[in-house]
Structures are given as structure tokens and as C-alpha cells.
Design a protein around this motif. Structure first.
Motif, PDB file in Angstrom:
ATOM      1  N   ARG A  99      69.538  59.920  56.303  1.00 20.65           N
ATOM      2  CA  ARG A  99      69.401  61.323  56.742  1.00 20.65           C
ATOM      3  C   ARG A  99      68.960  62.231  55.589  1.00 20.65           C
ATOM      4  O   ARG A  99      69.386  62.072  54.454  1.00 20.65           O
ATOM      5  CB  ARG A  99      70.675  61.902  57.353  1.00 20.65           C
ATOM      6  N   LYS A 103      70.007  53.177  62.247  1.00 23.71           N
ATOM      7  CA  LYS A 103      69.264  53.395  60.990  1.00 23.71           C
ATOM      8  C   LYS A 103      70.031  52.906  59.756  1.00 23.71           C
ATOM      9  O   LYS A 103      69.430  52.426  58.810  1.00 23.71           O
ATOM     10  CB  LYS A 103      68.854  54.873  60.832  1.00 23.71           C
ATOM     11  N   ASP A 146      72.564  59.768  66.268  1.00 27.84           N
ATOM     12  CA  ASP A 146      73.783  59.028  65.956  1.00 27.84           C
ATOM     13  C   ASP A 146      73.728  57.723  66.767  1.00 27.84           C
ATOM     14  O   ASP A 146      73.403  57.752  67.950  1.00 27.84           O
ATOM     15  CB  ASP A 146      75.006  59.845  66.398  1.00 27.84           C
ATOM     16  N   MET A 162      80.075  66.240  65.041  1.00 28.15           N
ATOM     17  CA  MET A 162      78.680  66.344  65.466  1.00 28.15           C
ATOM     18  C   MET A 162      78.416  65.490  66.715  1.00 28.15           C
ATOM     19  O   MET A 162      77.727  65.903  67.635  1.00 28.15           O
ATOM     20  CB  MET A 162      77.728  65.901  64.349  1.00 28.15           C
ATOM     21  N   ARG A 182      80.865  66.237  52.975  1.00 23.46           N
ATOM     22  CA  ARG A 182      80.756  65.410  54.185  1.00 23.46           C
ATOM     23  C   ARG A 182      82.049  65.462  55.003  1.00 23.46           C
ATOM     24  O   ARG A 182      82.023  65.597  56.219  1.00 23.46           O
ATOM     25  CB  ARG A 182      80.453  63.970  53.781  1.00 23.46           C
ATOM     26  N   THR A 188      68.273  68.243  59.513  1.00 22.17           N
ATOM     27  CA  THR A 188      68.588  69.675  59.675  1.00 22.17           C
ATOM     28  C   THR A 188      67.636  70.314  60.682  1.00 22.17           C
ATOM     29  O   THR A 188      68.052  71.129  61.511  1.00 22.17           O
ATOM     30  CB  THR A 188      68.513  70.412  58.321  1.00 22.17           C
ATOM     31  N   TYR A 228      68.821  68.668  64.190  1.00 19.36           N
ATOM     32  CA  TYR A 228      70.174  69.008  64.675  1.00 19.36           C
ATOM     33  C   TYR A 228      70.425  70.524  64.688  1.00 19.36           C
ATOM     34  O   TYR A 228      70.878  71.069  65.683  1.00 19.36           O
ATOM     35  CB  TYR A 228      71.254  68.314  63.823  1.00 19.36           C
ATOM     36  N   GLN A 229      70.154  71.180  63.530  1.00 16.94           N
ATOM     37  CA  GLN A 229      70.461  72.627  63.497  1.00 16.94           C
ATOM     38  C   GLN A 229      69.323  73.423  64.144  1.00 16.94           C
ATOM     39  O   GLN A 229      69.557  74.458  64.763  1.00 16.94           O
ATOM     40  CB  GLN A 229      70.700  73.094  62.053  1.00 16.94           C
TER      41      GLN A 229
HETATM   42  P1  TYD Z   1      76.963  60.298  60.022  1.00 20.03           P
HETATM   43  O1  TYD Z   1      78.303  59.654  60.211  1.00 20.03           O
HETATM   44  O2  TYD Z   1      76.244  60.064  58.743  1.00 20.03           O
HETATM   45  O3  TYD Z   1      76.090  59.908  61.245  1.00 20.03           O
HETATM   46  P2  TYD Z   1      75.185  58.667  61.363  1.00 20.03           P
HETATM   47  O4  TYD Z   1      76.014  57.482  60.930  1.00 20.03           O
HETATM   48  O5  TYD Z   1      74.810  58.652  62.807  1.00 20.03           O
HETATM   49  O6  TYD Z   1      74.056  58.978  60.438  1.00 20.03           O
HETATM   50  O7  TYD Z   1      77.146  61.832  60.304  1.00 20.03           O
HETATM   51  C1  TYD Z   1      76.220  62.749  59.993  1.00 20.03           C
HETATM   52  C2  TYD Z   1      76.197  63.735  61.118  1.00 20.03           C
HETATM   53  O8  TYD Z   1      75.728  64.980  60.607  1.00 20.03           O
HETATM   54  C3  TYD Z   1      75.249  63.312  62.221  1.00 20.03           C
HETATM   55  O9  TYD Z   1      75.821  63.644  63.464  1.00 20.03           O
HETATM   56  C4  TYD Z   1      74.041  64.197  62.004  1.00 20.03           C
HETATM   57  C5  TYD Z   1      74.602  65.417  61.347  1.00 20.03           C
HETATM   58  N1  TYD Z   1      73.673  66.137  60.433  1.00 20.03           N
HETATM   59  C6  TYD Z   1      73.225  67.389  60.780  1.00 20.03           C
HETATM   60  O10 TYD Z   1      73.571  67.915  61.847  1.00 20.03           O
HETATM   61  N2  TYD Z   1      72.387  68.052  59.927  1.00 20.03           N
HETATM   62  C7  TYD Z   1      71.992  67.537  58.729  1.00 20.03           C
HETATM   63  O11 TYD Z   1      71.230  68.180  57.963  1.00 20.03           O
HETATM   64  C8  TYD Z   1      72.475  66.226  58.375  1.00 20.03           C
HETATM   65  C9  TYD Z   1      72.087  65.613  57.062  1.00 20.03           C
HETATM   66  C10 TYD Z   1      73.310  65.557  59.253  1.00 20.03           C
END
Ligand code: TYD
Length: 203
Positions: free
Chosen positions: A96, A17, A13, A153, A51, A101, A104-105
Motif C-alpha cells: 500500500r 497482495k 482488503d 477500515m 498503524r 489514499t 480509500y479516502q
Molecule cells: P491492512 O491490514 O494493511 O490491510 P491489508 O492487509 O488489506 O492491506 O490495513 C490497512 C487498511 O488501511 C486498509 O483497509 C486500507 C487502509 N488504508 C487507507 O484507507 N488509506 C491509506 O492511505 C492506506 C495506506 C491504507
């Protein structure tokens, strides 16, 4: 038939990107190359509703449930947006995708990586990105950029985000052909130039 391309943008985050994806879209559009922008979680329609749950739901969410919601959104994004555009020969830029995944997961929350890879494979129907950029930045800098208004997140803590960063670098080491790591502490302009020079070899 013209060959489409599926390009994903990954990183912590606040790594910048989304800015880079927008700049690349402008660059490609100026060259007359049709570009489609999408994001995960999100994209359009149902994806944006998923989302909203993922980022703003303030009740308890189990780690497995969280993973399945990201995966459901991914299946929708691939079927409704990515696949049709790539088949028409367009370039799809996605903010993303599968590596989020895993990072993060998997690395962040500690879920089993083999299972995540298997589930990612089901969600995408085996379609992998042609090219992935990972924008690497230290966690202190990225959290400062995110600021005080953090979503669900982003509020997961410094240790979590350190694991996510290490995860991205490890995933990139395993797939050097597909995944290109870019130092995201450079200026926006320098990063943009690096993105273009890598992409040129794919056009
Ligand atoms: P987002 O606001 O799109 O974050 P950023 O602008 O930094 O890309 O929020 C997406 C959030 O979801 C980000 O913290 C990452 C998380 N995420 C996961 O944990 N797993 C996933 O598979 C995806 C696609 C996103």
C-alpha cells in the motif's frame, strides 16, 4: 551506480497482495537481488504506532484526520525506509502507498481527489513508485476472504468497498505506464507468474 526500484502493491482488503509481495521477495532473494519490504500504514517504529491508531482506535475519527495520519505515516516510510534503500540500489516492495489514499479516502470517503494528490505529493516529496500492481477482485470475494474479524477500515461497508474498487480501476486508467492491473481471482501461482513477467521488463 545500480538503479534501485520502488514497487507498490495495491488493492482491496483481502485481494491477496501481501501474499504476492512475499512471493516476489522470495523470488528476488533467490536471484540474489537485495529486497526491502515495508508497508503503509506501518513499516517500523513510529509507523507501526500510527498503524495501531488507524486500524484499532475505536473512538470517533474524522475523515480529514484519518487522511493526515495515513499521510504522516507515508512521509516517515519514504524518508526512513524507501528513499535510503532505493538510493543504495535496492528494490523496495511496499504494501500500500499513495493509491490507497486516493482509492480509500478519495473515492471511498469522498474527499477531494485533487487535494489528496497534492497532499500525497507533499508526503512523498514528489517521489512516485516506479511500478504499481493493483490486484483487482470483486468485493464479495474480498470480504469473504477477510472473514468476520474486521478492522476499522474493513468494517466500512459494502458500498464503501465498491467505490474503492472503482477508484483503483479509474486511477489505473489514468496512469497505465506505472499501474498494472492484475485479475486477483486467478490462482496464487498464476498471479505470481504474471507479476514476474511484468517485473522482468524493469530489471
Ligand atoms: P491492512 O491490514 O494493511 O490491510 P491489508 O492487509 O488489506 O492491506 O490495513 C490497512 C487498511 O488501511 C486498509 O483497509 C486500507 C487502509 N488504508 C487507507 O484507507 N488509506 C491509506 O492511505 C492506506 C495506506 C491504507
Amino acid at each position: 551506480m545500480k538503479k534501485g526500484l520502488f514497487i507498490t502493491f495495491e488493492g482491496a482488503d483481502g485481494c491477496g497482495k501481501t501474499t504476492q509481495m512475499t512471493l516476489l521477495a522470495e523470488y528476488l532473494n533467490k536471484k540474489g537481488i537485495k529486497t526491502v519490504l515495508t508497508r503503509e500504514p506501518g513499516g517500523k517504529g513510529l509507523g507501526e504506532k500510527v498503524r495501531d491508531i488507524l486500524l484499532n482506535y475505536d473512538g470517533e475519527v474524522s475523515d480529514r484526520c484519518e487522511s493526515f495520519l495515513f499521510l504522516a505515516d507515508r512521509a516517515q516510510n519514504i524518508d526512513i525506509i524507501v528513499k535510503p534503500a532505493v538510493e543504495k540500489g535496492e528494490i523496495v516492495l511496499c504494501d500500500r502507498h499513495i493509491d490507497s489514499t486516493a482509492a480509500y479516502q478519495g473515492y471511498g470517503r469522498g474527499l477531494n481527489l485533487d487535494r489528496i494528490n497534492m497532499l500525497n505529493n507533499i508526503a512523498t516529496n514528489g517521489k512516485k513508485p516506479d511500478l504499481t500492481f493493483v490486484f483487482d477482485i470483486d468485493v464479495d470475494t474480498s470480504m469473504k476472504r477477510v472473514g468476520k474479524e474486521k478492522d476499522r477500515m474493513e468494517s466500512a461497508g459494502i458500498e464503501f468497498h465498491n467505490r474503492v474498487r472503482k477508484g483503483y480501476l479509474e486511477i489505473a486508467r489514468q496512469e497505465p505506464e506505472r499501474i498494472k492491473v492484475i485479475d486477483a481471482s486467478q490462482t496464487i501461482e498464476d498471479i505470481h507468474k504474471e507479476v514476474i513477467s511484468i517485473l522482468e521488463t524493469y530489471l
